[in-house]
Design a protein around this motif. Sequence first.
Motif, PDB file in Angstrom:
ATOM      1  N   SER A  64      -3.204 -19.296  44.550  1.00  0.00           N
ATOM      2  CA  SER A  64      -2.193 -18.227  44.111  1.00  0.00           C
ATOM      3  C   SER A  64      -2.005 -17.207  45.333  1.00  0.00           C
ATOM      4  O   SER A  64      -1.399 -16.224  45.166  1.00  0.00           O
ATOM      5  CB  SER A  64      -3.278 -17.081  43.293  1.00  0.00           C
ATOM      6  OG  SER A  64      -4.444 -16.710  43.857  1.00  0.00           O
ATOM      7  N   ALA A  65      -2.023 -17.793  46.483  1.00  0.00           N
ATOM      8  CA  ALA A  65      -1.813 -16.801  47.707  1.00  0.00           C
ATOM      9  C   ALA A  65      -0.909 -17.835  48.617  1.00  0.00           C
ATOM     10  O   ALA A  65      -0.886 -18.900  48.660  1.00  0.00           O
ATOM     11  CB  ALA A  65      -3.111 -16.566  48.765  1.00  0.00           C
ATOM     12  N   PHE A  66      -0.230 -16.885  49.577  1.00  0.00           N
ATOM     13  CA  PHE A  66       0.616 -17.682  50.458  1.00  0.00           C
ATOM     14  C   PHE A  66      -0.079 -18.440  51.554  1.00  0.00           C
ATOM     15  O   PHE A  66      -1.257 -17.854  52.054  1.00  0.00           O
ATOM     16  CB  PHE A  66       1.628 -16.821  51.227  1.00  0.00           C
ATOM     17  CG  PHE A  66       2.528 -17.401  52.127  1.00  0.00           C
ATOM     18  CD1 PHE A  66       3.699 -17.911  51.510  1.00  0.00           C
ATOM     19  CD2 PHE A  66       2.307 -17.683  53.336  1.00  0.00           C
ATOM     20  CE1 PHE A  66       4.629 -18.569  52.346  1.00  0.00           C
ATOM     21  CE2 PHE A  66       3.281 -18.208  54.286  1.00  0.00           C
ATOM     22  CZ  PHE A  66       4.367 -18.725  53.803  1.00  0.00           C
ATOM     23  N   ALA A 154       4.491 -13.377  51.978  1.00  0.00           N
ATOM     24  CA  ALA A 154       4.554 -14.255  53.261  1.00  0.00           C
ATOM     25  C   ALA A 154       4.579 -13.383  54.505  1.00  0.00           C
ATOM     26  O   ALA A 154       4.176 -13.914  55.667  1.00  0.00           O
ATOM     27  CB  ALA A 154       5.949 -15.332  53.210  1.00  0.00           C
ATOM     28  N   ARG A 155       5.255 -12.324  54.424  1.00  0.00           N
ATOM     29  CA  ARG A 155       5.631 -11.433  55.361  1.00  0.00           C
ATOM     30  C   ARG A 155       4.202 -11.055  55.792  1.00  0.00           C
ATOM     31  O   ARG A 155       3.772 -10.911  57.114  1.00  0.00           O
ATOM     32  CB  ARG A 155       6.349 -10.199  55.105  1.00  0.00           C
ATOM     33  CG  ARG A 155       6.781  -9.282  56.322  1.00  0.00           C
ATOM     34  CD  ARG A 155       7.368  -8.091  55.599  1.00  0.00           C
ATOM     35  NE  ARG A 155       8.766  -8.510  55.270  1.00  0.00           N
ATOM     36  CZ  ARG A 155       9.875  -8.900  55.978  1.00  0.00           C
ATOM     37  NH1 ARG A 155       9.724  -8.877  57.150  1.00  0.00           N
ATOM     38  NH2 ARG A 155      10.990  -9.228  55.402  1.00  0.00           N
ATOM     39  N   GLU A 156       3.166 -10.463  55.008  1.00  0.00           N
ATOM     40  CA  GLU A 156       1.917 -10.088  55.198  1.00  0.00           C
ATOM     41  C   GLU A 156       1.094 -11.350  56.064  1.00  0.00           C
ATOM     42  O   GLU A 156       0.377 -11.294  57.078  1.00  0.00           O
ATOM     43  CB  GLU A 156       1.265  -9.581  54.229  1.00  0.00           C
ATOM     44  CG  GLU A 156       1.621  -8.318  53.771  1.00  0.00           C
ATOM     45  CD  GLU A 156       1.039  -7.926  52.294  1.00  0.00           C
ATOM     46  OE1 GLU A 156       0.330  -8.716  51.705  1.00  0.00           O
ATOM     47  OE2 GLU A 156       1.825  -6.983  51.561  1.00  0.00           O
ATOM     48  N   TRP A 157       1.090 -12.495  55.487  1.00  0.00           N
ATOM     49  CA  TRP A 157       0.517 -13.858  56.075  1.00  0.00           C
ATOM     50  C   TRP A 157       0.926 -13.900  57.456  1.00  0.00           C
ATOM     51  O   TRP A 157       0.146 -14.109  58.400  1.00  0.00           O
ATOM     52  CB  TRP A 157       0.576 -15.071  55.059  1.00  0.00           C
ATOM     53  CG  TRP A 157       0.156 -16.092  55.628  1.00  0.00           C
ATOM     54  CD1 TRP A 157      -1.151 -16.712  55.440  1.00  0.00           C
ATOM     55  CD2 TRP A 157       0.857 -17.116  56.462  1.00  0.00           C
ATOM     56  NE1 TRP A 157      -1.495 -17.910  56.270  1.00  0.00           N
ATOM     57  CE2 TRP A 157      -0.069 -18.001  56.760  1.00  0.00           C
ATOM     58  CE3 TRP A 157       2.024 -17.311  57.158  1.00  0.00           C
ATOM     59  CZ2 TRP A 157       0.122 -19.218  57.486  1.00  0.00           C
ATOM     60  CZ3 TRP A 157       2.124 -18.220  57.982  1.00  0.00           C
ATOM     61  CH2 TRP A 157       1.387 -19.116  58.281  1.00  0.00           C
ATOM     62  N   ARG A 160      -0.547 -11.471  59.881  1.00  0.00           N
ATOM     63  CA  ARG A 160      -1.909 -12.003  59.906  1.00  0.00           C
ATOM     64  C   ARG A 160      -2.208 -13.053  61.153  1.00  0.00           C
ATOM     65  O   ARG A 160      -3.126 -13.258  61.661  1.00  0.00           O
ATOM     66  CB  ARG A 160      -2.622 -12.089  58.908  1.00  0.00           C
ATOM     67  CG  ARG A 160      -3.048 -10.879  57.874  1.00  0.00           C
ATOM     68  CD  ARG A 160      -3.921 -11.224  56.733  1.00  0.00           C
ATOM     69  NE  ARG A 160      -3.651 -12.381  55.941  1.00  0.00           N
ATOM     70  CZ  ARG A 160      -2.944 -12.349  54.810  1.00  0.00           C
ATOM     71  NH1 ARG A 160      -2.345 -10.987  54.362  1.00  0.00           N
ATOM     72  NH2 ARG A 160      -2.634 -13.346  54.076  1.00  0.00           N
ATOM     73  N   THR A 161      -1.175 -13.933  61.227  1.00  0.00           N
ATOM     74  CA  THR A 161      -1.369 -15.114  62.014  1.00  0.00           C
ATOM     75  C   THR A 161      -1.025 -14.497  63.458  1.00  0.00           C
ATOM     76  O   THR A 161      -1.077 -15.515  64.464  1.00  0.00           O
ATOM     77  CB  THR A 161      -0.262 -16.118  61.459  1.00  0.00           C
ATOM     78  OG1 THR A 161       1.006 -15.882  61.774  1.00  0.00           O
ATOM     79  CG2 THR A 161      -0.531 -16.710  60.438  1.00  0.00           C
ATOM     80  N   GLY A 162      -0.582 -13.522  63.763  1.00  0.00           N
ATOM     81  CA  GLY A 162      -0.241 -12.870  65.031  1.00  0.00           C
ATOM     82  C   GLY A 162       1.301 -12.701  65.253  1.00  0.00           C
ATOM     83  O   GLY A 162       1.937 -12.262  66.372  1.00  0.00           O
TER      84      GLY A 162
END
Length: 167
Positions: A64-66, A154-157, A160-162
Motif C-alpha cells: 500500500s506504500a510506494f 513517490a516524491r516523499e519516498w 527519503r532515498t537522498g
Amino acid sequence: MPWSHAELDDAFAHYQRTVGRCVELGDWNGFADLFTEDATYIEHAFGHFDGREAIRTWVTRTMSAFPGSRMTEFPANWYVIDEDRGWVICEIDNPMEDPGDGSRHAAANITILHYAGDNLWSREEDAYNPMNFLATAKKWCRAAEAAGNLPEDAREWLSRTGDRPAA
C-alpha cells in the motif's frame, strides 16, 4: 507428502490468480490467505516473517506504500516444478505503472514456494538484488517527474532515498 505435477501446477496457477486479484482490488489480504497459519516468508530486503498474520501485516503495509503501490502485476516469466520437494521456483516480474511517458520500469525476483496442500504454501522466499529495485523505482520517479506525474508518495519516498525531486 508428494504432490503430483498437476496439483502443483494448479496450485501455482491459483497463487498467480490470487495475486492478480489482490492487485486489481488493492487488497493484499488474499495473498496472506495463500499461506498456512505457521508459514515462513523470507524477503531479503524486509526480513523474515513467521506466521500468516505476520505475512499479512507486512504485505498489506508494503503493497500500500510506494513503490509497491505502483506495481501493476506480478507475472511469472518462467517457473519450474519440483515434484519431489513440492516446490515451485519461478522468476516474478514486478512492472510499475506507466509514469506518463510510455516507458517501462520493472525488476524481477526469484521466488521459491513450498507447497503444503489445499492451495496453501508453507514457505516463500523472494531472492533479488534490492539495488536493482531501488534503481528501477528511482528511474520511474524521474520519468514520472519529467512527465509531470510524480505522485506525492513517490516524491516523499524519493526524498527519503537522498534524492531531491523538483518541487
